[in-house]
Design a protein around this motif. Structure first.
Motif, mmCIF file in Angstrom:
data_model
loop_
_atom_site.group_PDB
_atom_site.id
_atom_site.type_symbol
_atom_site.label_atom_id
_atom_site.label_comp_id
_atom_site.label_asym_id
_atom_site.label_seq_id
_atom_site.Cartn_x
_atom_site.Cartn_y
_atom_site.Cartn_z
ATOM 1 N N SER A 25 22.007 3.378 -21.373
ATOM 2 C CA SER A 25 23.163 3.016 -20.551
ATOM 3 C C SER A 25 23.612 4.245 -19.773
ATOM 4 C CB SER A 25 24.307 2.481 -21.416
ATOM 5 O OG SER A 25 24.743 3.454 -22.335
ATOM 6 N N GLY A 26 24.467 4.015 -18.768
ATOM 7 C CA GLY A 26 25.046 5.121 -18.014
ATOM 8 C C GLY A 26 24.380 5.417 -16.688
ATOM 9 N N GLY A 27 23.349 4.678 -16.343
ATOM 10 C CA GLY A 27 22.689 4.917 -15.074
ATOM 11 C C GLY A 27 23.488 4.348 -13.910
ATOM 12 N N GLY A 28 22.927 4.485 -12.715
ATOM 13 C CA GLY A 28 23.590 3.946 -11.536
ATOM 14 C C GLY A 28 23.307 4.753 -10.294
ATOM 15 N N LEU A 29 24.180 4.589 -9.312
ATOM 16 C CA LEU A 29 24.054 5.257 -8.020
ATOM 17 C C LEU A 29 25.048 6.395 -7.943
ATOM 18 C CD1 LEU A 29 22.967 5.344 -5.083
ATOM 19 C CD2 LEU A 29 24.776 3.687 -4.511
ATOM 20 N N VAL A 30 24.579 7.561 -7.528
ATOM 21 C CA VAL A 30 25.441 8.736 -7.416
ATOM 22 C C VAL A 30 25.008 9.550 -6.207
ATOM 23 C CG1 VAL A 30 23.996 10.136 -8.930
ATOM 24 C CG2 VAL A 30 26.424 10.683 -8.709
ATOM 25 N N GLN A 31 25.937 10.247 -5.601
ATOM 26 C CA GLN A 31 25.604 11.104 -4.465
ATOM 27 C C GLN A 31 24.974 12.406 -4.945
ATOM 28 O OE1 GLN A 31 29.180 11.622 -2.113
ATOM 29 N NE2 GLN A 31 28.627 9.907 -0.800
ATOM 30 N N ALA A 32 24.180 12.979 -4.090
ATOM 31 C CA ALA A 32 23.576 14.270 -4.405
ATOM 32 C C ALA A 32 24.668 15.289 -4.735
ATOM 33 C CB ALA A 32 22.736 14.757 -3.235
ATOM 34 N N GLY A 33 24.402 16.070 -5.771
ATOM 35 C CA GLY A 33 25.390 17.029 -6.246
ATOM 36 C C GLY A 33 26.290 16.492 -7.335
ATOM 37 N N GLY A 34 26.249 15.203 -7.557
ATOM 38 C CA GLY A 34 27.074 14.569 -8.566
ATOM 39 C C GLY A 34 26.471 14.632 -9.955
ATOM 40 N N SER A 35 27.140 13.955 -10.888
ATOM 41 C CA SER A 35 26.732 13.970 -12.287
ATOM 42 C C SER A 35 26.681 12.564 -12.862
ATOM 43 C CB SER A 35 27.716 14.806 -13.117
ATOM 44 O OG SER A 35 27.764 16.146 -12.690
ATOM 45 N N TYR A 74 12.368 10.444 -20.691
ATOM 46 C CA TYR A 74 11.322 10.475 -19.696
ATOM 47 C C TYR A 74 11.856 9.809 -18.427
ATOM 48 C CZ TYR A 74 7.709 11.718 -23.116
ATOM 49 O OH TYR A 74 6.946 12.369 -24.054
ATOM 50 N N ARG A 75 11.128 10.017 -17.340
ATOM 51 C CA ARG A 75 11.470 9.304 -16.108
ATOM 52 C C ARG A 75 10.214 8.970 -15.329
ATOM 53 N NH1 ARG A 75 14.524 14.169 -12.737
ATOM 54 N NH2 ARG A 75 12.639 15.397 -12.230
ATOM 55 N N GLN A 76 10.333 7.930 -14.527
ATOM 56 C CA GLN A 76 9.217 7.521 -13.683
ATOM 57 C C GLN A 76 9.755 7.126 -12.328
ATOM 58 O OE1 GLN A 76 6.701 4.434 -15.303
ATOM 59 N NE2 GLN A 76 4.997 5.043 -13.982
ATOM 60 N N ALA A 77 9.349 7.881 -11.317
ATOM 61 C CA ALA A 77 9.718 7.586 -9.945
ATOM 62 C C ALA A 77 8.672 6.660 -9.333
ATOM 63 C CB ALA A 77 9.818 8.882 -9.144
ATOM 64 N N PRO A 78 9.030 5.937 -8.289
ATOM 65 C CA PRO A 78 8.068 5.017 -7.653
ATOM 66 C C PRO A 78 6.802 5.744 -7.224
ATOM 67 C CG PRO A 78 10.273 4.608 -6.821
ATOM 68 C CD PRO A 78 10.363 5.840 -7.664
ATOM 69 N N GLY A 79 5.664 5.192 -7.618
ATOM 70 C CA GLY A 79 4.393 5.768 -7.228
ATOM 71 C C GLY A 79 3.979 6.997 -7.994
ATOM 72 N N LYS A 80 4.764 7.368 -9.006
ATOM 73 C CA LYS A 80 4.452 8.573 -9.779
ATOM 74 C C LYS A 80 4.264 8.230 -11.247
ATOM 75 C CE LYS A 80 6.728 11.918 -6.760
ATOM 76 N NZ LYS A 80 7.652 13.086 -6.706
ATOM 77 N N GLN A 81 3.647 9.169 -11.968
ATOM 78 C CA GLN A 81 3.461 8.979 -13.404
ATOM 79 C C GLN A 81 4.755 9.266 -14.147
ATOM 80 O OE1 GLN A 81 0.072 11.397 -14.608
ATOM 81 N NE2 GLN A 81 -1.258 9.614 -14.408
ATOM 82 N N ARG A 82 4.874 8.663 -15.314
ATOM 83 C CA ARG A 82 6.028 8.938 -16.164
ATOM 84 C C ARG A 82 5.937 10.387 -16.649
ATOM 85 N NH1 ARG A 82 7.667 4.503 -20.611
ATOM 86 N NH2 ARG A 82 7.361 3.272 -18.703
ATOM 87 N N GLU A 83 7.066 11.078 -16.631
ATOM 88 C CA GLU A 83 7.072 12.481 -17.020
ATOM 89 C C GLU A 83 8.192 12.766 -18.014
ATOM 90 O OE1 GLU A 83 7.925 15.108 -13.766
ATOM 91 O OE2 GLU A 83 9.787 14.079 -13.232
ATOM 92 N N LEU A 84 7.956 13.751 -18.852
ATOM 93 C CA LEU A 84 8.967 14.190 -19.805
ATOM 94 C C LEU A 84 10.071 14.934 -19.072
ATOM 95 C CD1 LEU A 84 9.937 14.690 -22.748
ATOM 96 C CD2 LEU A 84 8.608 16.798 -22.683
ATOM 97 N N VAL A 85 11.309 14.560 -19.362
ATOM 98 C CA VAL A 85 12.462 15.250 -18.784
ATOM 99 C C VAL A 85 13.048 16.240 -19.799
ATOM 100 C CG1 VAL A 85 14.803 14.974 -17.868
ATOM 101 C CG2 VAL A 85 13.017 13.291 -17.306
ATOM 102 N N LYS A 136 19.849 15.668 -7.627
ATOM 103 C CA LYS A 136 19.135 15.738 -6.359
ATOM 104 C C LYS A 136 18.450 14.398 -6.094
ATOM 105 C CE LYS A 136 17.969 20.577 -7.388
ATOM 106 N NZ LYS A 136 16.853 21.544 -7.555
ATOM 107 N N SER A 137 18.091 14.174 -4.853
ATOM 108 C CA SER A 137 17.429 12.910 -4.508
ATOM 109 C C SER A 137 16.127 12.746 -5.288
ATOM 110 C CB SER A 137 17.169 12.841 -3.001
ATOM 111 O OG SER A 137 16.395 13.949 -2.579
ATOM 112 N N VAL A 157 19.875 8.655 -6.710
ATOM 113 C CA VAL A 157 20.676 9.730 -6.132
ATOM 114 C C VAL A 157 20.544 9.647 -4.618
ATOM 115 C CG1 VAL A 157 21.124 12.196 -6.079
ATOM 116 C CG2 VAL A 157 20.214 11.138 -8.157
ATOM 117 N N SER A 158 21.656 9.435 -3.951
ATOM 118 C CA SER A 158 21.637 9.317 -2.500
ATOM 119 C C SER A 158 21.913 10.680 -1.868
ATOM 120 C CB SER A 158 22.677 8.305 -2.039
ATOM 121 O OG SER A 158 23.972 8.739 -2.382
#
Length: 117
Positions: free
Chosen positions: A7-17, A39-50, A88-89, A115-116
């Motif tokens: 939980s806790g995800g969503g849309l945030v502006q760059a520089g935000g938390s 972990y995270r996975q961006a579109p078109g990328k492999q899942r990576e450890l954060v 960051k975006s 992140v916008s």
């Protein structure tokens, strides 16, 4: 059956938390005995450890998030957190929680962080 619910995800502006949470539950699931990771996975990328936190609270981070993200755990609440600052975006991705102990390996369903710029 073990459940990890992010939980806790969503849309945030760059520089935000944002602060992500992952609550674990399940019969015979000992949260405090598990290494917990984000972990995270961006579109078109492999899942990576954060970030990862061990049972002794040792942590490690991806180079791309060092100094900006902090992982922590509350064993009394069976919850792991990811505090994300100076977003960051390029942090835009689906974020997943993972619990590991020996041969047990559990994943959450994932939560979107956008992140916008």
């Amino acid at each position: 059956q073990v459940q990890l619910v992010e939980s806790g995800g969503g849309l945030v502006q760059a520089g935000g938390s944002l602060r992500l949470s992952c609550a674990a539950s399940g019969r015979r699931f000992s949260f405090s005995l598990n290494t917990m990771s984000w972990y995270r996975q961006a579109p078109g990328k492999q899942r990576e450890l954060v970030a990862r936190i061990t049972t002794s609270d040792s942590t490690n981070y991806a180079d791309s998030v060092k100094g900006r993200f902090t992982i922590s755990r509350d064993n009394a609440k069976n919850t792991v957190y990811l505090q994300m600052n100076s977003l960051k975006s390029e942090d835009t991705a689906v974020y997943y929680c993972r619990a590991e102990r020996y041969y047990n390996d559990y994943w959450g369903q994932g939560i979107q962080v956008t992140v916008s710029s």
